[in-house]
Write a protein that holds these residues in place. Structure first.
Motif, short mmCIF file in Angstrom:
data_model
loop_
_atom_site.label_atom_id
_atom_site.label_comp_id
_atom_site.label_asym_id
_atom_site.label_seq_id
_atom_site.Cartn_x
_atom_site.Cartn_y
_atom_site.Cartn_z
N ASP A 139 7.13 -8.61 24.02
CA ASP A 139 6.91 -7.46 24.90
C ASP A 139 5.44 -7.04 24.97
N GLU A 140 4.78 -6.96 23.81
CA GLU A 140 3.42 -6.44 23.79
C GLU A 140 2.45 -7.37 24.53
N ASP A 141 2.51 -8.66 24.22
CA ASP A 141 1.63 -9.62 24.90
C ASP A 141 1.97 -9.70 26.39
N MET A 142 3.24 -9.64 26.71
CA MET A 142 3.63 -9.74 28.12
C MET A 142 3.09 -8.56 28.92
N ALA A 143 3.27 -7.36 28.41
CA ALA A 143 2.77 -6.18 29.12
C ALA A 143 1.26 -6.24 29.27
N ARG A 144 0.57 -6.67 28.22
CA ARG A 144 -0.89 -6.75 28.26
C ARG A 144 -1.37 -7.75 29.30
N ILE A 145 -0.79 -8.95 29.29
CA ILE A 145 -1.26 -9.99 30.20
C ILE A 145 -0.94 -9.64 31.66
N LEU A 146 0.26 -9.13 31.90
CA LEU A 146 0.61 -8.76 33.27
C LEU A 146 -0.36 -7.71 33.82
N ALA A 147 -0.71 -6.72 32.98
CA ALA A 147 -1.61 -5.67 33.42
C ALA A 147 -3.04 -6.19 33.59
N GLU A 148 -3.50 -6.99 32.64
CA GLU A 148 -4.85 -7.57 32.76
C GLU A 148 -4.98 -8.37 34.05
N GLU A 149 -4.00 -9.20 34.31
CA GLU A 149 -4.06 -10.06 35.48
C GLU A 149 -3.93 -9.25 36.78
N TYR A 150 -3.14 -8.19 36.72
CA TYR A 150 -2.98 -7.37 37.92
C TYR A 150 -4.30 -6.68 38.27
N ARG A 151 -5.01 -6.25 37.24
CA ARG A 151 -6.32 -5.64 37.49
C ARG A 151 -7.30 -6.64 38.10
N ALA A 152 -7.11 -7.92 37.78
CA ALA A 152 -7.98 -8.96 38.33
C ALA A 152 -7.61 -9.32 39.76
N GLY A 153 -6.43 -8.92 40.21
CA GLY A 153 -5.98 -9.23 41.56
C GLY A 153 -4.49 -9.02 41.66
N ALA A 154 -4.04 -8.27 42.65
CA ALA A 154 -2.63 -7.90 42.76
C ALA A 154 -1.74 -9.11 43.01
N TYR A 155 -0.51 -9.01 42.56
CA TYR A 155 0.53 -10.01 42.81
C TYR A 155 1.87 -9.32 42.66
N SER A 156 2.93 -9.95 43.14
CA SER A 156 4.27 -9.39 42.99
C SER A 156 5.03 -10.17 41.93
N CYS A 157 6.11 -9.56 41.40
CA CYS A 157 6.74 -10.15 40.22
C CYS A 157 8.14 -9.58 40.01
N VAL A 158 9.03 -10.43 39.48
CA VAL A 158 10.33 -9.97 38.99
C VAL A 158 10.46 -10.37 37.52
N MET A 159 10.91 -9.43 36.71
CA MET A 159 11.23 -9.70 35.31
C MET A 159 12.67 -10.19 35.30
N HIS A 160 12.82 -11.51 35.32
CA HIS A 160 14.15 -12.11 35.47
C HIS A 160 14.97 -11.91 34.20
N CYS A 161 16.29 -11.74 34.39
CA CYS A 161 17.21 -11.61 33.26
C CYS A 161 16.67 -10.59 32.26
N PHE A 162 16.26 -9.43 32.74
CA PHE A 162 15.56 -8.49 31.88
C PHE A 162 16.47 -8.02 30.74
N SER A 163 15.97 -8.21 29.51
CA SER A 163 16.72 -7.75 28.33
C SER A 163 15.76 -7.30 27.25
N SER A 164 14.53 -6.95 27.65
CA SER A 164 13.52 -6.49 26.70
C SER A 164 13.60 -4.99 26.53
N GLY A 165 12.58 -4.42 25.91
CA GLY A 165 12.59 -3.00 25.60
C GLY A 165 12.16 -2.11 26.75
N ALA A 166 12.35 -0.80 26.53
CA ALA A 166 12.02 0.18 27.57
C ALA A 166 10.53 0.18 27.88
N GLY A 167 9.69 -0.12 26.90
CA GLY A 167 8.25 -0.12 27.11
C GLY A 167 7.82 -1.18 28.10
N LEU A 168 8.36 -2.39 27.96
CA LEU A 168 8.02 -3.46 28.89
C LEU A 168 8.60 -3.18 30.27
#
Length: 269
Positions: A139-168
């Motif tokens: 969760d922690e690395d995923m949230a960090r990388i998604l946000a870092e990359e989004y700041r570098a340029g927008a993109y769209s995304c689905v968290m497939h089969c989501f079963s992680s925590g509320a924070g992510l």
């Protein structure tokens, strides 16, 4: 099929897997009779792209996406942005992935997983197609990388089969991303996961099977298939306190908004 049957979309399945060998026509027919009007079959290793593409070519309701699954990232050649862009030229290719991070089984390859993930994000940016994310115990690395990359340029995304925590979940929603409900959300003990979904806006929810895995009740423990999307959708409607028809309409509209290329294909058909 009765006109009153709500039409839904299985946004993530694996129809090329050997579990469906020899009966793909029947599986797709059963899905249609259940009200599953479209499905996206996911290629998890780029060397299998031709066979996955062929399934989409042969079956009108089927679209496809491709990427390198994180659990295979250390075993497969690193994808390139150019390879993914070339695949994206196919008219029924609608998404980039699945990609992501899986530290549950393959934490030892996390560095190559992260490198692969960033390549897929760049391809999602350059093609305008949605990124399809697999996340497990990261969760922690995923949230960090998604946000870092989004700041570098927008993109769209689905968290497939989501079963992680509320924070992510919140991190993804804050970036404008979508959460997808699988059969896990329908398991009796998944109360906490259903609460995470219930706290999300309905206009950011998709539904899927991830078949042949994770069959929802009453088929739990058996092979999953796209027709069973209806069982997860029923639980989804209960989770959001809406009718099954409203949940079907909302998640289908969400799918069309995110997977715009599939929506365009349907309009042109």
């Amino acid at each position: 099929m009765p006109d009153s049957t709500p039409q839904i979309v299985d946004s993530h399945c694996h129809l090329d897997f050997p579990d469906f060998a020899g009966e793909l026509h029947e599986v797709i027919d059963r899905a249609a009779r259940a009200g599953v009007s479209r499905m996206v079959t996911i290629c998890t290793r780029l060397k299998n792209a031709d066979s996955v593409r062929a399934i989409a070519d042969m079956h009108a309701p089927v679209f496809w996406a491709a990427g390198t699954h994180p659990m295979s990232a250390a075993e497969e050649p690193l994808a390139t942005v150019e390879e993914l862009e070339a695949l994206a030229k196919h008219p029924k290719f609608v998404g980039i992935g699945e990609t992501g991070l899986d530290y549950h089984y393959t934490a030892e390859s996390k560095d190559i997983q992260q490198e692969s993930l960033r390549i897929h994000i760049e391809a999602a940016r350059s093609t305008g197609l949605p990124l399809i994310i697999h996340a497990r115990d990261a969760d922690e690395d995923m949230a960090r990388i998604l946000a870092e990359e989004y700041r570098a340029g927008a993109y769209s995304c689905v968290m497939h089969c989501f079963s992680s925590g509320a924070g992510l979940a919140q991190a993804a929603l804050d970036l404008g991303f979508y959460l997808s409900m699988s059969g896990i959300a329908a398991f009796p003990r998944s109360t906490e996961l259903r609460e995470i979904f219930a706290a999300a806006p309905l206009d950011r929810i998709l539904v899927e099977t991830d078949s042949p895995y994770l069959a929802p009740p009453p088929h739990r423990g058996k092979r999953n298939e796209p027709a069973y999307t209806v069982h997860t959708a029923r639980v989804g409607a209960e989770t959001f306190g809406v009718s099954e028809a409203e949940f079907a309409a909302s998640t289908t509209a969400n799918f069309d908004r995110l997977f715009w290329k599939a929506a365009d294909w349907a309009k042109a058909a």
